[in-house]
Design a protein around this motif. Sequence first.
Motif, PDB file in Angstrom:
ATOM      1  N   HIS A  91       0.831  -1.206   0.000  1.00  0.00           N
ATOM      2  CA  HIS A  91       0.000   0.000   0.000  1.00  0.00           C
ATOM      3  C   HIS A  91       0.870   1.262   0.000  1.00  0.00           C
ATOM      4  O   HIS A  91       0.604   2.217  -0.734  1.00  0.00           O
ATOM      5  CB  HIS A  91      -0.913   0.022   1.224  1.00  0.00           C
ATOM      6  CG  HIS A  91      -1.944  -1.066   1.244  1.00  0.00           C
ATOM      7  ND1 HIS A  91      -2.680  -1.425   0.138  1.00  0.00           N
ATOM      8  CD2 HIS A  91      -2.380  -1.865   2.256  1.00  0.00           C
ATOM      9  CE1 HIS A  91      -3.514  -2.395   0.460  1.00  0.00           C
ATOM     10  NE2 HIS A  91      -3.350  -2.681   1.736  1.00  0.00           N
TER      11      HIS A  91
ATOM     12  N   ASN B  39      -3.716   8.830  -3.732  1.00  0.00           N
ATOM     13  CA  ASN B  39      -4.638   8.034  -2.933  1.00  0.00           C
ATOM     14  C   ASN B  39      -6.078   8.169  -3.411  1.00  0.00           C
ATOM     15  O   ASN B  39      -6.859   7.214  -3.334  1.00  0.00           O
ATOM     16  CB  ASN B  39      -4.532   8.460  -1.465  1.00  0.00           C
ATOM     17  CG  ASN B  39      -5.244   7.498  -0.535  1.00  0.00           C
ATOM     18  OD1 ASN B  39      -5.012   6.297  -0.575  1.00  0.00           O
ATOM     19  ND2 ASN B  39      -6.139   8.017   0.285  1.00  0.00           N
TER      20      ASN B  39
ATOM     21  N   ARG C  13      -9.755   0.713  -3.845  1.00  0.00           N
ATOM     22  CA  ARG C  13      -9.293  -0.092  -2.711  1.00  0.00           C
ATOM     23  C   ARG C  13      -9.420  -1.604  -2.923  1.00  0.00           C
ATOM     24  O   ARG C  13      -8.470  -2.331  -2.588  1.00  0.00           O
ATOM     25  CB  ARG C  13     -10.029   0.325  -1.435  1.00  0.00           C
ATOM     26  CG  ARG C  13      -9.520  -0.467  -0.234  1.00  0.00           C
ATOM     27  CD  ARG C  13     -10.085  -0.044   1.079  1.00  0.00           C
ATOM     28  NE  ARG C  13      -9.565  -0.899   2.140  1.00  0.00           N
ATOM     29  CZ  ARG C  13      -9.928  -0.818   3.410  1.00  0.00           C
ATOM     30  NH1 ARG C  13     -10.814   0.092   3.785  1.00  0.00           N
ATOM     31  NH2 ARG C  13      -9.413  -1.639   4.299  1.00  0.00           N
TER      32      ARG C  13
ATOM     33  N   ASP D 237      -6.524  -2.576  -4.965  1.00  0.00           N
ATOM     34  CA  ASP D 237      -5.322  -2.375  -4.157  1.00  0.00           C
ATOM     35  C   ASP D 237      -5.156  -3.516  -3.158  1.00  0.00           C
ATOM     36  O   ASP D 237      -4.067  -4.083  -3.000  1.00  0.00           O
ATOM     37  CB  ASP D 237      -5.441  -1.025  -3.431  1.00  0.00           C
ATOM     38  CG  ASP D 237      -4.204  -0.654  -2.633  1.00  0.00           C
ATOM     39  OD1 ASP D 237      -3.130  -1.262  -2.856  1.00  0.00           O
ATOM     40  OD2 ASP D 237      -4.309   0.240  -1.769  1.00  0.00           O
ATOM     41  N   GLU D 238      -6.237  -3.880  -2.484  1.00  0.00           N
ATOM     42  CA  GLU D 238      -6.182  -4.972  -1.515  1.00  0.00           C
ATOM     43  C   GLU D 238      -5.908  -6.298  -2.214  1.00  0.00           C
ATOM     44  O   GLU D 238      -5.198  -7.158  -1.673  1.00  0.00           O
ATOM     45  CB  GLU D 238      -7.493  -5.046  -0.726  1.00  0.00           C
ATOM     46  CG  GLU D 238      -7.731  -3.890   0.228  1.00  0.00           C
ATOM     47  CD  GLU D 238      -6.801  -3.910   1.434  1.00  0.00           C
ATOM     48  OE1 GLU D 238      -6.110  -4.918   1.648  1.00  0.00           O
ATOM     49  OE2 GLU D 238      -6.769  -2.902   2.164  1.00  0.00           O
TER      50      GLU D 238
ATOM     51  N   LYS E 138     -11.756   5.719  -6.705  1.00  0.00           N
ATOM     52  CA  LYS E 138     -12.183   5.169  -5.425  1.00  0.00           C
ATOM     53  C   LYS E 138     -13.451   4.332  -5.591  1.00  0.00           C
ATOM     54  O   LYS E 138     -14.278   4.590  -6.463  1.00  0.00           O
ATOM     55  CB  LYS E 138     -12.430   6.286  -4.415  1.00  0.00           C
ATOM     56  CG  LYS E 138     -11.159   6.862  -3.822  1.00  0.00           C
ATOM     57  CD  LYS E 138     -11.463   7.728  -2.613  1.00  0.00           C
ATOM     58  CE  LYS E 138     -10.171   8.119  -1.902  1.00  0.00           C
ATOM     59  NZ  LYS E 138     -10.434   8.879  -0.667  1.00  0.00           N
TER      60      LYS E 138
END
Length: 389
Positions: free
Chosen positions: A255, A264, A269, A272-273, A354
């Motif tokens: 991260h 960011n 997410r 990203d995860e 996002k």
Amino acid sequence: MYIRWTWLMTAVIFISFISLAHGQSVIIRKGINLPKDSLTQALLINSLNGLLAQKEQPAAANEFLLKEEILATAVLLDELKGMGQNAGLKDNDFYKCYLGNAVKLDEDNFILQISYIGMTENIPVLRGSFKILAKRGKDKFYFYAPLKQNTASWKTRKINNTTYHFKDTLYMACVKEYEKYLAFYNSKLHTPGSPAEFYYCDNFTEAQQLAGIDYIMDYNGVKNNQLTARQNNTDLLLNGWTANPYRFDPHDMWHDRLRTVLANDVINRPVDEGCAYLYGGSWGLTWDEVLGSFKTYAANNPNADWQMLYLDLKNFTDGDKPLKAAYVINALIVQEIEKEKGFQAVLELLGCGKREKGDANYFAALEKITGVKRSDFNRYASKLISAAL
């Protein structure tokens, strides 16, 4: 002339102090030992209010930070962001900031303690408590975190671009593993190595205390975690991981490194995860262990609706190490995209924006990159999962 100038400066600061006090950030209870000199007192409190008024901005834009200590102070400032909010009540000013202590070191230097406290059913609830140092400048006090003072007796050793800070012994097996992952991520992201300050802490509580964080409600009971900041192309890591064999978390490291190449606010997410699962595992588990657990779940749920599980971010394991189906699915998708189109295509999916309700931006990016329409997501996911079984 000197007397008239002194009087004028006192009046200006006092008027400024009164105007700030009308909407004052800091509540000062009786009994706090403030500086006896009214000019110093007004300047100190006015500067503290200025610091907190600008705390939601990036550290580099805060006019009340001591620039020489901006890297360490950025960690503290990040934790102060949103400290007044109560998300459950949707109240951004629920927790009030109180000055709890002001210790005079000398005429120009102070240690301050501030706490954010709210009232729930007439019971005070502490959201967070912080220590911060104040140094007098020409026309204001500047603030900074006590990291250097708290680690003055620690040893250091520089290896490649990283300066390691430790108390007694630097365990080279841990350093080598960390450097290996650092090189791997930098190579994947095509980022050159940048300077870093890495602190080996005994646990996450110590990592917080080094930065001036006495307590944060959200971290209650958390033993393993880390605090990070990046300023002027230099990284700071206050590493409080003890659960992993090599005393750092490759998952969180992913991260941090990703945010050196993507802002960011554009990072999706769940993707990203998924990358963090694939490249660094999760909760101290390796990717193979995470995948093994997911295989068991998939075998026991042959009719699972993968799109629904994705949209709802459902866990496939719970407990103290929860794992999400959406993240494993993305790990498998990333693995496939990287194999077929290279990592640049993965980066495009990572930067699709996002997460939003319905994940329209994600599915649009996925279709653009892979040709898979949203209506075919279940079939695509099932194919990747079956191949992994």
